[in-house]
Design a protein around this motif. Sequence first.
Motif, mmCIF file in Angstrom:
data_model
loop_
_atom_site.group_PDB
_atom_site.id
_atom_site.type_symbol
_atom_site.label_atom_id
_atom_site.label_comp_id
_atom_site.label_asym_id
_atom_site.label_seq_id
_atom_site.Cartn_x
_atom_site.Cartn_y
_atom_site.Cartn_z
ATOM 1 N N ILE A 14 -29.142 -0.338 -10.751
ATOM 2 C CA ILE A 14 -27.675 -0.022 -11.739
ATOM 3 C C ILE A 14 -27.764 -1.245 -12.443
ATOM 4 O O ILE A 14 -27.963 -2.539 -12.125
ATOM 5 N N GLU A 15 -28.320 -1.630 -13.613
ATOM 6 C CA GLU A 15 -28.501 -2.217 -14.453
ATOM 7 C C GLU A 15 -27.827 -2.504 -15.860
ATOM 8 O O GLU A 15 -27.307 -1.241 -16.126
ATOM 9 N N LEU A 16 -27.093 -3.456 -15.441
ATOM 10 C CA LEU A 16 -25.938 -3.735 -16.349
ATOM 11 C C LEU A 16 -26.648 -4.772 -17.915
ATOM 12 O O LEU A 16 -26.827 -5.784 -17.111
ATOM 13 N N THR A 17 -25.864 -4.490 -19.107
ATOM 14 C CA THR A 17 -26.120 -5.565 -19.701
ATOM 15 C C THR A 17 -24.902 -5.849 -19.987
ATOM 16 O O THR A 17 -23.861 -5.144 -20.677
ATOM 17 N N ILE A 18 -24.760 -7.273 -20.510
ATOM 18 C CA ILE A 18 -22.732 -7.248 -20.505
ATOM 19 C C ILE A 18 -22.409 -8.813 -21.350
ATOM 20 O O ILE A 18 -24.016 -9.933 -22.065
ATOM 21 N N GLN A 19 -21.960 -8.232 -22.937
ATOM 22 C CA GLN A 19 -22.069 -9.009 -23.695
ATOM 23 C C GLN A 19 -20.835 -10.518 -23.756
ATOM 24 O O GLN A 19 -20.105 -9.777 -23.005
ATOM 25 N N ASP A 20 -21.180 -11.171 -25.020
ATOM 26 C CA ASP A 20 -20.940 -12.183 -24.356
ATOM 27 C C ASP A 20 -20.915 -13.219 -23.649
ATOM 28 O O ASP A 20 -19.322 -13.872 -22.996
ATOM 29 N N MET A 21 -21.481 -13.242 -22.668
ATOM 30 C CA MET A 21 -21.933 -14.314 -21.717
ATOM 31 C C MET A 21 -22.512 -15.528 -22.289
ATOM 32 O O MET A 21 -23.891 -15.365 -22.675
ATOM 33 N N HIS A 22 -22.095 -16.404 -21.642
ATOM 34 C CA HIS A 22 -22.741 -17.634 -22.587
ATOM 35 C C HIS A 22 -22.926 -18.962 -21.999
ATOM 36 O O HIS A 22 -23.537 -19.891 -22.419
ATOM 37 N N CYS A 23 -22.971 -18.963 -20.089
ATOM 38 C CA CYS A 23 -22.333 -20.074 -19.526
ATOM 39 C C CYS A 23 -22.651 -19.569 -18.354
ATOM 40 O O CYS A 23 -22.610 -18.643 -17.558
ATOM 41 N N ASP A 24 -22.665 -20.671 -17.307
ATOM 42 C CA ASP A 24 -22.907 -20.340 -16.546
ATOM 43 C C ASP A 24 -21.241 -20.285 -15.399
ATOM 44 O O ASP A 24 -21.547 -19.145 -14.497
ATOM 45 N N SER A 25 -20.045 -20.587 -16.121
ATOM 46 C CA SER A 25 -18.736 -20.183 -15.916
ATOM 47 C C SER A 25 -19.037 -18.610 -16.084
ATOM 48 O O SER A 25 -18.450 -18.107 -14.856
ATOM 49 N N CYS A 26 -19.615 -18.423 -16.641
ATOM 50 C CA CYS A 26 -19.404 -16.539 -17.408
ATOM 51 C C CYS A 26 -19.934 -15.975 -16.074
ATOM 52 O O CYS A 26 -19.905 -15.381 -15.327
ATOM 53 N N VAL A 27 -21.674 -16.447 -15.563
ATOM 54 C CA VAL A 27 -21.584 -15.934 -14.548
ATOM 55 C C VAL A 27 -21.347 -15.995 -13.414
ATOM 56 O O VAL A 27 -21.468 -14.811 -12.247
ATOM 57 N N GLN A 28 -20.984 -16.889 -12.909
ATOM 58 C CA GLN A 28 -19.900 -17.067 -12.115
ATOM 59 C C GLN A 28 -18.721 -16.358 -11.662
ATOM 60 O O GLN A 28 -18.318 -15.103 -10.804
ATOM 61 N N ARG A 29 -17.557 -16.080 -12.981
ATOM 62 C CA ARG A 29 -17.125 -14.814 -12.729
ATOM 63 C C ARG A 29 -18.189 -13.897 -12.989
ATOM 64 O O ARG A 29 -16.839 -13.151 -11.929
ATOM 65 N N VAL A 30 -18.873 -13.227 -13.657
ATOM 66 C CA VAL A 30 -19.485 -12.228 -13.461
ATOM 67 C C VAL A 30 -19.910 -11.963 -11.804
ATOM 68 O O VAL A 30 -19.610 -10.891 -10.953
ATOM 69 N N ARG A 31 -20.487 -12.550 -10.861
ATOM 70 C CA ARG A 31 -21.031 -12.441 -10.054
ATOM 71 C C ARG A 31 -19.617 -12.146 -9.169
ATOM 72 O O ARG A 31 -20.334 -11.323 -8.091
ATOM 73 N N SER A 32 -18.277 -13.159 -8.952
ATOM 74 C CA SER A 32 -17.617 -12.411 -8.344
ATOM 75 C C SER A 32 -16.451 -11.226 -7.967
ATOM 76 O O SER A 32 -16.567 -10.566 -7.540
ATOM 77 N N ALA A 33 -16.633 -11.080 -9.565
ATOM 78 C CA ALA A 33 -16.011 -9.093 -10.015
ATOM 79 C C ALA A 33 -16.393 -8.426 -9.405
ATOM 80 O O ALA A 33 -16.698 -7.933 -8.383
ATOM 81 N N LEU A 34 -18.737 -8.612 -9.282
ATOM 82 C CA LEU A 34 -19.310 -7.522 -8.956
ATOM 83 C C LEU A 34 -19.237 -7.470 -7.321
ATOM 84 O O LEU A 34 -19.602 -6.397 -7.371
ATOM 85 N N LYS A 35 -19.421 -9.167 -6.547
ATOM 86 C CA LYS A 35 -19.699 -8.579 -5.767
ATOM 87 C C LYS A 35 -18.056 -8.106 -4.304
ATOM 88 O O LYS A 35 -18.258 -8.145 -3.596
ATOM 89 N N ALA A 36 -17.382 -8.078 -5.652
ATOM 90 C CA ALA A 36 -15.570 -7.710 -4.848
ATOM 91 C C ALA A 36 -16.175 -6.043 -4.953
ATOM 92 O O ALA A 36 -15.031 -5.593 -4.480
ATOM 93 N N LEU A 37 -16.740 -5.434 -5.380
ATOM 94 C CA LEU A 37 -16.958 -3.850 -5.715
ATOM 95 C C LEU A 37 -17.354 -3.721 -3.896
ATOM 96 O O LEU A 37 -18.423 -3.647 -3.428
ATOM 97 N N PRO A 38 -16.685 -2.462 -3.624
ATOM 98 C CA PRO A 38 -17.299 -1.359 -2.518
ATOM 99 C C PRO A 38 -18.516 -0.855 -2.792
ATOM 100 O O PRO A 38 -18.187 -0.541 -3.706
ATOM 101 N N GLY A 39 -18.861 -0.783 -1.647
ATOM 102 C CA GLY A 39 -19.401 0.388 -1.965
ATOM 103 C C GLY A 39 -21.234 -0.175 -2.917
ATOM 104 O O GLY A 39 -22.154 0.327 -3.249
#
Length: 83
Positions: A14-39
């Motif tokens: 699954i390839e996600l194109t994510i809008q309005d990511m501008h910095c390392d903090s955004c990358v960390q927030r996205v990483r945390s949210a997606l790592k928590a997905l079951p399955g």
Amino acid sequence: MMRTFAKEPIVDTIELTIQDMHCDSCVQRVRSALKALPGATLKTVVIGHATLESTDPAAGTRALTALQTIGFEATCQPDRSLP
């Protein structure tokens, strides 16, 4: 004697194109949210893009919802957002 073989689950990338990511903090927030997905297994996150693998057809929809919850709009390929 007849042998039966279990079918291997189909793993979608699954390839996600994510809008309005501008910095390392955004990358960390996205990483945390997606790592928590079951399955789903998170493969990569960079500014504007993430890649997951999953055998669950609903993983793309759950990923989009998780990103929306933390303030990011995204699209995914393959498009699993519609039933």
